[in-house]
Design a protein around this motif. Structure first.
Motif, PDB file in Angstrom:
ATOM      1  N   PHE A 248       0.850  -1.187   0.000  1.00  0.00           N
ATOM      2  CA  PHE A 248       0.000   0.000   0.000  1.00  0.00           C
ATOM      3  C   PHE A 248       0.892   1.246   0.000  1.00  0.00           C
ATOM      4  O   PHE A 248       1.592   1.489   0.988  1.00  0.00           O
ATOM      5  N   ASP A 249       0.873   1.999  -1.081  1.00  0.00           N
ATOM      6  CA  ASP A 249       1.588   3.280  -1.109  1.00  0.00           C
ATOM      7  C   ASP A 249       0.625   4.353  -0.612  1.00  0.00           C
ATOM      8  O   ASP A 249      -0.324   4.726  -1.303  1.00  0.00           O
ATOM      9  N   THR A 250       0.866   4.857   0.601  1.00  0.00           N
ATOM     10  CA  THR A 250      -0.112   5.720   1.271  1.00  0.00           C
ATOM     11  C   THR A 250       0.389   7.159   1.367  1.00  0.00           C
ATOM     12  O   THR A 250       1.592   7.424   1.251  1.00  0.00           O
ATOM     13  N   PRO A 251      -0.510   8.101   1.605  1.00  0.00           N
ATOM     14  CA  PRO A 251      -0.082   9.493   1.816  1.00  0.00           C
ATOM     15  C   PRO A 251       0.625   9.641   3.157  1.00  0.00           C
ATOM     16  O   PRO A 251       0.477   8.791   4.042  1.00  0.00           O
ATOM     17  N   PRO A 252       1.403  10.712   3.329  1.00  0.00           N
ATOM     18  CA  PRO A 252       2.111  10.918   4.610  1.00  0.00           C
ATOM     19  C   PRO A 252       1.142  10.997   5.777  1.00  0.00           C
ATOM     20  O   PRO A 252       0.154  11.739   5.718  1.00  0.00           O
ATOM     21  N   VAL A 253       1.417  10.258   6.822  1.00  0.00           N
ATOM     22  CA  VAL A 253       0.455  10.084   7.912  1.00  0.00           C
ATOM     23  C   VAL A 253       0.268  11.351   8.732  1.00  0.00           C
ATOM     24  O   VAL A 253      -0.790  11.556   9.328  1.00  0.00           O
ATOM     25  N   ASN A 254       1.268  12.230   8.785  1.00  0.00           N
ATOM     26  CA  ASN A 254       1.115  13.474   9.539  1.00  0.00           C
ATOM     27  C   ASN A 254       0.322  14.530   8.778  1.00  0.00           C
ATOM     28  O   ASN A 254      -0.054  15.551   9.349  1.00  0.00           O
ATOM     29  N   VAL A 255       0.093  14.279   7.490  1.00  0.00           N
ATOM     30  CA  VAL A 255      -0.684  15.214   6.677  1.00  0.00           C
ATOM     31  C   VAL A 255      -2.112  14.716   6.508  1.00  0.00           C
ATOM     32  O   VAL A 255      -3.072  15.480   6.645  1.00  0.00           O
ATOM     33  N   LEU A 256      -2.244  13.425   6.213  1.00  0.00           N
ATOM     34  CA  LEU A 256      -3.560  12.817   6.016  1.00  0.00           C
ATOM     35  C   LEU A 256      -3.647  11.525   6.825  1.00  0.00           C
ATOM     36  O   LEU A 256      -2.649  10.819   6.979  1.00  0.00           O
ATOM     37  N   SER A 257      -4.820  11.213   7.295  1.00  0.00           N
ATOM     38  CA  SER A 257      -5.011  10.015   8.126  1.00  0.00           C
ATOM     39  C   SER A 257      -5.435   8.799   7.312  1.00  0.00           C
ATOM     40  O   SER A 257      -5.798   7.766   7.893  1.00  0.00           O
ATOM     41  N   ASP A 258      -5.363   8.883   5.978  1.00  0.00           N
ATOM     42  CA  ASP A 258      -5.854   7.787   5.141  1.00  0.00           C
ATOM     43  C   ASP A 258      -5.166   6.464   5.453  1.00  0.00           C
ATOM     44  O   ASP A 258      -5.809   5.408   5.458  1.00  0.00           O
ATOM     45  N   SER A 259      -3.853   6.524   5.681  1.00  0.00           N
ATOM     46  CA  SER A 259      -3.115   5.275   5.903  1.00  0.00           C
ATOM     47  C   SER A 259      -3.566   4.566   7.172  1.00  0.00           C
ATOM     48  O   SER A 259      -3.448   3.335   7.288  1.00  0.00           O
ATOM     49  N   LEU A 260      -4.097   5.310   8.145  1.00  0.00           N
ATOM     50  CA  LEU A 260      -4.558   4.685   9.389  1.00  0.00           C
ATOM     51  C   LEU A 260      -5.757   3.781   9.140  1.00  0.00           C
ATOM     52  O   LEU A 260      -5.968   2.811   9.865  1.00  0.00           O
ATOM     53  N   SER A 261      -6.522   4.091   8.091  1.00  0.00           N
ATOM     54  CA  SER A 261      -7.685   3.263   7.758  1.00  0.00           C
ATOM     55  C   SER A 261      -7.274   1.895   7.221  1.00  0.00           C
ATOM     56  O   SER A 261      -8.062   0.942   7.233  1.00  0.00           O
ATOM     57  N   LEU A 262      -6.024   1.779   6.740  1.00  0.00           N
ATOM     58  CA  LEU A 262      -5.550   0.544   6.132  1.00  0.00           C
ATOM     59  C   LEU A 262      -4.871  -0.388   7.123  1.00  0.00           C
ATOM     60  O   LEU A 262      -4.520  -1.508   6.775  1.00  0.00           O
ATOM     61  N   VAL A 263      -4.672   0.093   8.353  1.00  0.00           N
ATOM     62  CA  VAL A 263      -3.946  -0.711   9.336  1.00  0.00           C
ATOM     63  C   VAL A 263      -4.629  -2.058   9.562  1.00  0.00           C
ATOM     64  O   VAL A 263      -3.971  -3.099   9.688  1.00  0.00           O
ATOM     65  N   LYS A 264      -5.940  -2.073   9.596  1.00  0.00           N
ATOM     66  CA  LYS A 264      -6.667  -3.315   9.881  1.00  0.00           C
ATOM     67  C   LYS A 264      -6.499  -4.352   8.765  1.00  0.00           C
ATOM     68  O   LYS A 264      -6.731  -5.547   8.992  1.00  0.00           O
TER      69      LYS A 264
END
Length: 478
Positions: free
Chosen positions: A401-417
């Motif tokens: 998963f190539d995700t956006p920077p976590v300190n800018v957007l929280s999108d990657s946190l949705s993929l943790v599960k």
């Protein structure tokens, strides 16, 4: 606030080893040398052209012990030396300088005369010296000559038994006595050197950016799984200066050889990352990995692509999903269209088979970002994403998963599960500790499995790592 707390923590806990000090000095050697010569030049110009030359005229007087007084308990030499100290105090009075004013008729106040005059004993002997320093050779001579005549007379008026003779009469100063240009220039150079070192160490202490693998290891309980070198040869500044000392043809060949070496090491660094990843991510079936970073421009997408290529070279089927649904750019690297893509599949506008794109690399597929969506976070956290993962994990050995920077957007946190682990990409000398700590805290709150760091854009120590790699892999680097 967190930035300042981290900075103060570094100030109070910073300890430099001898090796670190040497490395820091070598790293900033150019600036240290510039500061040294700047100090030399500044004080030379100041001493040579801005300070008025001064002239010093001196006279030495000898105190003759009085035979009738030598019968005191002190021996004759010690007695004479003590008398010299008394006579010097006589000459530091306003009465003495008033007489000099009357005799010379020069326009100097008593305070100025005191500042210009030095009266001291010579090596603790019976001889004392009077020195006068002014910006005029004539004034210095006139004042010293007047003191040569008046000093013995004044002392005899106070102590009639005093016997004083001139040892070395005053002479007209033909050359300036100051400033000492060489001495001042050396002092300037030392000041420049000291100031540059102080500034360098202050910058090092106050700098909260990550500085190499050791810095990460000492501050976090996580491994550095990969060290990716800078692919910009200009970062190796020392090497860039070497060709100026060689012929053009030889310099051109050296440049090409260096670039070949760098490409080889760059490729090997991702193979090393692949190997280390297998040790920390022990799992049967599909392995799903989030590639994230604290802030933009830290090498996250580049790492995703190169790791995917390297994993596909082991005959494992690899899928890279562009989960940066706002500014995704994976499609640019593979020269494909960005839609239909992930957002189209999640919204039901396209079939899965239409959004999975083959690449020129065997066993490597990608899913681009797709049509720009107004609610990317909701799409990534949706049940459609979960269903999509259940289908894809049956087809691939690795999903990245190539995700956006976590300190800018929280999108990657949705993929943790959906993921089995998170690789945090940090850029050497750019990513700051407060930003990295903030990113790690966010993933820990979502119970993300942080596998370790990928240290990106490191500078290769000229020659050492190159020779190491080539000697071990049998590549000719002559």
């Amino acid at each position: 606030m967190e930035f300042y707390l981290w900075r103060y923590w570094r100030i109070y806990n910073m300890e430099f080893t001898v090796k670190e000090i040497i490395n820091l000095i070598m790293k900033r050697m150019v600036w240290i040398i510039i500061s040294l010569f700047a100090g030399l030049l500044a004080l030379y110009i100041y001493s040579k052209f801005l300070i008025n030359p001064s002239y010093t005229a001196s006279v030495q007087l000898y105190v003759i012990p009085n035979d009738s007084e030598s019968s005191v308990n002190l021996n004759e030499l010690n007695y004479a030396q003590k008398v010299v100290i008394t006579y010097i105090n006589f000459l530091n009075t306003n009465v003495f300088y008033e007489k000099i004013q009357e005799d010379t008729k020069l326009d100097y106040s008593i305070g100025q005369l005191k500042n210009m005059t030095s009266v001291k004993s010579v090596n603790n002997t019976e001889i004392f010296q009077i020195s006068v320093t002014t910006y005029s050779a004539e004034d210095s001579y006139a004042l010293a000559e007047s003191m040569q005549r008046i000093a013995p007379e004044l002392i005899r008026t106070i102590k009639p038994s005093a016997k004083i003779s001139v040892v070395d009469p005053v002479k007209f100063p033909k050359r300036p006595s100051g400033p000492n240009i060489i001495k001042n220039s050396l002092i300037g150079g030392m000041l420049g050197l000291a100031i540059s070192l102080i500034i360098i160490f202050l910058i090092e202490i106050l700098d909260v950016n990550i500085k190499g693998k050791e810095d990460l290891n000492s501050n976090y309980q996580l491994p550095v799984l990969g060290e990716i070198p800078s692919i910009n040869p200009s970062k190796e500044g020392i090497y860039r200066r070497i060709p100026f000392l060689r012929k053009k043809k030889k310099a051109f060949n050296s440049k090409n050889t260096f670039n070949d070496r760098l490409k080889f090491i760059y490729s090997e660094s991702f193979k090393s990352l692949r190997t280390n990843l297998r040790f920390v991510l022990i799992k049967e079936g599909c392995k799903k990995i989030i590639i994230s970073s604290p802030l933009p421009s830290e090498g996250k997408s580049t790492t995703s692509i190169n790791l995917g290529i390297t994993l596909s070279q082991t005959a494992s089927r690899v899928l890279i999903i562009d989960c940066d649904l706002r500014k995704g750019k994976l499609h640019n690297y593979f020269n494909i269209k960005y839609k239909p893509g992930l957002t189209d599949a999640l919204s039901g506008m396209s079939e899965l088979k239409d959004v999975v794109k083959n690449t020129s690399y065997e066993n490597l597929d990608i899913i681009p970002l797709g049509s720009i969506s107004p609610n990317p976070s909701e799409l990534l956290a949706s049940s459609q994403m979960e269903k999509l993962m259940l289908i894809l994990e049956k087809e691939y050995s690795y999903i990245i998963f190539d995700t956006p920077p976590v300190n800018v957007l929280s999108d990657s946190l949705s993929l943790v599960k959906y993921s089995d682990g998170i690789l945090m990409v940090v850029r050497d000398g750019i990513t700051s500790h407060p930003n990295l700590k903030n990113a790690l805290d966010k993933f820990e709150l979502t119970q993300g499995n942080i596998l370790g760091f990928v240290l990106n854009d490191i500078s290769i120590n000229q020659g050492k790592k190159l020779n190491y790699y080539y000697s071990h892999y049998g590549v000719n680097h002559d």
